[in-house]
Design a protein around this motif. Structure first.
Motif, PDB file in Angstrom:
ATOM      1  N   GLY A  42       0.826  -1.202   0.000  1.00  0.00           N
ATOM      2  CA  GLY A  42       0.000   0.000   0.000  1.00  0.00           C
ATOM      3  C   GLY A  42       0.859   1.251   0.000  1.00  0.00           C
ATOM      4  N   LEU A  43       0.991   1.876  -1.165  1.00  0.00           N
ATOM      5  CA  LEU A  43       1.861   3.045  -1.288  1.00  0.00           C
ATOM      6  C   LEU A  43       1.507   4.130  -0.292  1.00  0.00           C
ATOM      7  N   ASP A  44       0.224   4.411  -0.145  1.00  0.00           N
ATOM      8  CA  ASP A  44      -0.199   5.482   0.752  1.00  0.00           C
ATOM      9  C   ASP A  44       0.139   5.167   2.203  1.00  0.00           C
ATOM     10  N   ASN A  60       2.783   3.411 -12.319  1.00  0.00           N
ATOM     11  CA  ASN A  60       1.472   4.009 -12.547  1.00  0.00           C
ATOM     12  C   ASN A  60       1.478   5.511 -12.327  1.00  0.00           C
ATOM     13  N   LEU A  61       0.958   6.218 -13.303  1.00  0.00           N
ATOM     14  CA  LEU A  61       0.865   7.669 -13.210  1.00  0.00           C
ATOM     15  C   LEU A  61       0.020   8.086 -12.012  1.00  0.00           C
ATOM     16  N   GLU A  62      -1.042   7.320 -11.742  1.00  0.00           N
ATOM     17  CA  GLU A  62      -1.923   7.670 -10.622  1.00  0.00           C
ATOM     18  C   GLU A  62      -1.167   7.626  -9.294  1.00  0.00           C
ATOM     19  N   GLU A  63      -0.256   6.670  -9.165  1.00  0.00           N
ATOM     20  CA  GLU A  63       0.511   6.573  -7.921  1.00  0.00           C
ATOM     21  C   GLU A  63       1.528   7.701  -7.814  1.00  0.00           C
ATOM     22  N   ALA A  64       2.091   8.107  -8.926  1.00  0.00           N
ATOM     23  CA  ALA A  64       3.011   9.250  -8.909  1.00  0.00           C
ATOM     24  C   ALA A  64       2.278  10.520  -8.482  1.00  0.00           C
ATOM     25  N   ILE A  65       1.083  10.718  -9.015  1.00  0.00           N
ATOM     26  CA  ILE A  65       0.292  11.893  -8.643  1.00  0.00           C
ATOM     27  C   ILE A  65      -0.067  11.839  -7.162  1.00  0.00           C
ATOM     28  N   PRO A  89       1.715  15.966 -20.807  1.00  0.00           N
ATOM     29  CA  PRO A  89       1.396  17.161 -20.016  1.00  0.00           C
ATOM     30  C   PRO A  89       1.344  16.882 -18.510  1.00  0.00           C
ATOM     31  N   LEU A  90       0.909  15.691 -18.108  1.00  0.00           N
ATOM     32  CA  LEU A  90       0.904  15.359 -16.691  1.00  0.00           C
ATOM     33  C   LEU A  90       2.319  15.097 -16.182  1.00  0.00           C
ATOM     34  N   PHE A  91       3.163  14.476 -16.993  1.00  0.00           N
ATOM     35  CA  PHE A  91       4.573  14.322 -16.622  1.00  0.00           C
ATOM     36  C   PHE A  91       5.195  15.703 -16.411  1.00  0.00           C
TER      37      PHE A  91
END
Length: 356
Positions: A42-44, A60-65, A89-91
């Motif tokens: 669990g990253l969080d 995963n981009l979602e985990e980076a965000i 653009p998100l990067f």
């Protein structure tokens, strides 16, 4: 919490394991690999226990965000880069370092209009034949990338297929040296195994994964037993029923196990729907009431049966460790014909998780 199965995460062990990595590679910066939701932890839940790392690496981009939203301001490396050009653009917005391993990614970066250039990890295929450019192409790709206004710092990156073997990186290192000829660039090559056992591969950044979570990159706990690595996850439960088998009586689906004499059997509230490996055979180690014993019979969806002969006083409510500090996950994985990585990542959502 009615059902007693539980995963407990020792966050101090996680911080300890990061320090073991730093001692192993004292001249290198550390990318803490937290892909696959931090290997099932669990990253969080765990990222703050690794906040002394130099950077986080993931897919995963979602985990980076999520990490950015939680306040992490340091480097984030996307190990497989962007999957579609419209993610750039998100990067840019979240200041992510991207790996580049394919021609289409080169074209996407060339066409990108970003607020600021991105750092890039140029992936070398050193023989694993998954991602990356062949050594003879790396120089020309580097020349292309360094000409783009969308690209800032470039680091050479590769991965090892057999770093757990004493001679497992010699051939890949030769290919990497061929690829890097004429380029004075930083390098990030070492996975967990190379970080622990191949200092010649450390260079500028190491990328430990499984070793941070307290399992062996070789799949053999004895290989890291003296390293100071500590298991982070303990999967535990309790005995919920006791059966006494007579000679010849079976237990579990398929009747694969039959008692050779009168035998007490404990039923544990945990099964393959919790993430325990269904193929774990009779003889797989387990800890009951502090005593080492073994599984008997087939793993069910919700239950495991264990031999209570070594612990005759254990009864209903007795604590059971499926893996953790005493029963190493590598032992369970080896018995089941798999690796600790898979078991950690397969922890089921229905299992409650607590941190300590």
């Amino acid at each position: 919490m009615s059902r007693p199965v539980l995963a407990t995460l020792d966050l101090q062990a996680l911080g300890n394991n990061l320090q073991v990595v730093r001692r192993a590679a004292p001249m290198s910066k550390v990318w803490s690999v937290v892909k696959a939701n931090a290997y099932g932890h669990g990253l969080d839940r765990i990222w703050s226990a690794l906040n002394k790392t130099d950077g986080f690496a993931m897919l995963n981009l979602e985990e980076a965000i999520l990490l950015r939203q939680r306040g992490w301001k340091g480097p984030i490396l996307m190990l497989e880069g962007f999957f579609h050009a419209d993610e750039l653009p998100l990067f840019d917005q979240y200041r992510l370092t991207t790996s580049v391993h394919s021609n289409w990614q080169i074209n996407a970066l060339k066409a990108a209009h970003l607020q600021a250039p991105l750092d890039v990890y140029l992936k070398i295929n050193s023989g694993m034949n998954r991602l990356g450019f062949l050594p003879e192409r790396v120089h020309s790709v580097w020349q292309q990338l360094r000409s783009f206004t969308s690209v800032d710092n470039i680091t050479l990156m590769s991965h090892f297929a057999e770093a757990e073997r004493p001679d497992g990186i010699a051939e890949p290192m030769a290919r990497i040296e061929q690829a890097a000829e004429g380029m004075e660039l930083p390098r990030s090559l070492a996975n967990s195994a190379a970080t622990l056992w191949h200092p010649e591969a450390h260079f500028d950044w190491v990328r430990p994964g499984i070793v941070l979570y307290g399992a062996s990159p070789s799949g053999k706990w004895q290989d890291v037993a003296n390293s100071g690595i500590r298991p982070v996850m303990t999967l535990s439960s309790e005995i919920i029923a006791v059966q006494t088998l007579k000679y010849g009586e079976a237990v579990g689906y398929g009747c694969h196990f039959r008692a050779q004499a009168e035998q007490r059997i404990g039923v544990v509230a945990c099964g393959y729907a919790d993430g325990y490996p269904r193929l774990a055979p009779s003889g797989t180690p387990v800890l009951v009431d502090g005593v080492r014993t073994t599984i008997v019979g087939a793993i069910s969806m919700d239950m495991i049966t264990v031999d209570l002969t070594p612990c005759p006083h254990a009864g209903i409510g007795a604590p059971v460790e499926l893996w953790g500090k005493e029963i190493k996950i590598d032992e369970v994985a080896s018995a089941a014909g798999t690796v600790g990585y898979e078991l950690l990542c397969a922890l089921a959502p229905r299992v409650p998780v607590v941190t300590m």
